[in-house]
Design an enzyme around this catalytic site. Structure first.
Site, short mmCIF file in Angstrom:
data_model
loop_
_atom_site.label_atom_id
_atom_site.label_comp_id
_atom_site.label_asym_id
_atom_site.label_seq_id
_atom_site.Cartn_x
_atom_site.Cartn_y
_atom_site.Cartn_z
N GLN A 141 97.94 -73.88 -77.35
CA GLN A 141 99.27 -74.48 -77.28
C GLN A 141 99.18 -76.00 -77.21
O GLN A 141 98.53 -76.55 -76.31
CB GLN A 141 100.02 -73.96 -76.05
N GLY A 142 99.82 -76.69 -78.15
CA GLY A 142 99.84 -78.14 -78.16
C GLY A 142 101.20 -78.68 -77.80
O GLY A 142 101.98 -79.05 -78.69
N SER A 187 101.93 -80.49 -74.14
CA SER A 187 101.81 -81.67 -73.27
C SER A 187 100.99 -82.77 -73.93
O SER A 187 100.07 -82.52 -74.72
CB SER A 187 101.16 -81.29 -71.94
N GLU A 230 106.95 -68.03 -72.01
CA GLU A 230 105.86 -68.60 -71.23
C GLU A 230 106.12 -68.42 -69.73
O GLU A 230 105.21 -68.16 -68.95
CB GLU A 230 105.66 -70.08 -71.55
N SER A 274 107.22 -77.53 -64.44
CA SER A 274 106.96 -77.60 -63.00
C SER A 274 108.06 -76.89 -62.22
O SER A 274 109.19 -76.73 -62.69
CB SER A 274 106.86 -79.06 -62.55
N ASN A 275 107.71 -76.48 -61.01
CA ASN A 275 108.70 -75.77 -60.20
C ASN A 275 109.88 -76.64 -59.82
O ASN A 275 110.97 -76.13 -59.55
CB ASN A 275 108.01 -75.19 -58.95
N GLU A 276 109.69 -77.95 -59.82
CA GLU A 276 110.82 -78.84 -59.60
C GLU A 276 111.81 -78.73 -60.76
O GLU A 276 113.04 -78.71 -60.56
CB GLU A 276 110.34 -80.29 -59.45
#
Length: 410
Positions: free
Chosen positions: A128-129, A131, A246, A395-397
């Site tokens: 997976q590209g 980030s 995902e 992220s969980n945020e």
């Protein structure tokens, strides 16, 4: 909601158990049980995928016409649960559980005919590209450029935290093809052959010592326009669709329950601070009991989500909620496992484990000596790897922001 399995579900559970008993060899179980992260030993994972493919169970969530199974949501859950309980190694999610769904939804007939059968067999193995060094949770800030040149897009830039890029022969990428008023505009989703000239992979050494993540550099890499998934400049639509898979697609509850049950058995044999068993220490026992209760609650929440899906309802922000609860509870359990492992859990001995990639600059003892039990060697590596759980897949945020917007209207 009826929590009892139907006779059909119970019959299916027994069928799955028979299959696992027959085909899940001791070495494959070992790869599953001694995995140091969500990514098991690559060769074992691919071997298990081939076995599942021969049975027609490698991609049960796909549409039947593409090789999936006509299972109910309950059967999907049962299969995940029984596989976890039996110690089966996980399959790499990037192909089967992620990009394949995007190819099914947005791909051309030619793309589907080429990629889907090869993903099933393992002939095509995706990484997976998404980030980039300056675009993580703020993914829309990505800058990897793709400039149109005839029938090609010429790609230049880099991607980071690319799992199994050294093993993959294809990568799905988000690239910048133009700029609009919003950052999400002008992004295109492309499928790139990793053997194309101009691609270089640099392994990254994680705190666990494993080389599973990588940085991938693209220098004037020519990608045929035929490899664009969806429409040029509309890749954000494809990316958002894929992120649903995902963040979800597998049950957290069974995995966490197995971890908690194993931890309880291990703590029963380890000395506590007062000389008795660690499991009898009130402080440790309370933390473990809290984690086990949370794992049971998480399973009920997964049942509720499964029930909503079975009635054709959209579960809404449930994927974000389950991702938060699942990853943070997993971190809590790996903390407890490290406590239970005691002093021997501080010994760096990855040769006693089945890591998801090569170990950098590590020479195992010639005689294979292991201090303590294998689970004590696994505990610190799982602890280190699990720190990323609350960051990857958004992220969980970010997930809390999604819940706040979708549920509370904030």
């Amino acid at each position: 909601m009826d929590l009892d399995w139907s006779p059909t579900d119970l019959a299916f559970r027994d069928e799955v158990r028979r299959f696992l008993d027959e085909h899940l060899t001791p070495d494959l179980r070992r790869a599953g049980r001694l995995a140091t992260s969500v990514y098991p030993d690559h060769e074992a994972s691919m071997r298990w995928q081939r076995i599942l493919h021969a049975r027609g169970w490698a991609a049960p969530a796909w549409p039947v016409q593409h090789g999936g199974c006509d299972w109910s949501p309950a059967q999907h859950y049962i299969f995940d649960r029984e596989s976890t309980l039996a110690g089966a190694p996980a399959l790499s999610p990037m192909g089967i559980r992620m990009v394949a769904h995007a190819i099914i939804a947005f791909g051309t007939a030619a793309q589907q005919a080429y990629f889907l059968p090869r993903i099933l067999t393992g002939e095509v193995f995706f990484c997976q590209g998404y980030s980039e060094p300056e675009a993580g949770s703020d993914l829309a800030a990505l800058t990897m450029a793709a400039v149109a040149d005839g029938d090609d897009l010429v790609c230049t830039g880099s991607k980071i935290w690319t799992t199994h890029a050294t093993a993959a022969n294809w990568i799905f990428c988000l690239v910048r093809t133009s700029r609009g008023e919003r950052k999400q505009q002008g992004i295109t989703f492309v499928l790139i052959d990793m053997t194309t000239s101009g691609i270089r992979v640099r392994p990254l050494v994680m705190t666990s010592g494993e080389q599973v993540q990588n940085q991938v550099f693209f220098d004037q890499v020519r990608v045929p326009r035929a490899n664009v998934l969806g429409r040029v400049d509309d890749g954000w639509t494809v990316a958002k669709y894929l992120l649903n898979f995902e963040r979800g697609g597998a049950a957290y509850g069974p995995t966490l329950q197995v971890l908690a049950e194993g931890l309880a058995a291990q703590a029963a044999t380890r000395p506590g601070p007062d000389g008795g068993a660690l499991l009898d220490d009130p402080a440790f026992a309370a933390r473990l009991a809290d984690a086990r209760i949370r794992a049971d609650v998480l399973e009920i929440l997964e049942y509720r989500t499964m029930s909503a899906i079975s009635r054709g309802r959209n579960p809404g922000p449930a994927a974000s909620m389950l991702k938060i609860l699942g990853t943070e509870l997993s971190q809590r359990l790996t903390e407890l496992a490290l406590t239970a492992a005691g002093p021997r859990g501080r010994v760096y001995q990855p040769h006693a484990t089945m890591p998801g990639g090569p170990i950098a600059a590590y020479v195992p003892p010639a005689d294979g000596y292991v201090s303590g039990e294998p689970w004590q060697a696994v505990a610190p590596l799982r602890y280190l790897n699990d720190r990323a759980g609350s960051i990857y897949a958004g992220s969980n945020e970010i997930q809390r922001n999604i819940i706040a917007k979708a549920t509370l209207g904030l």
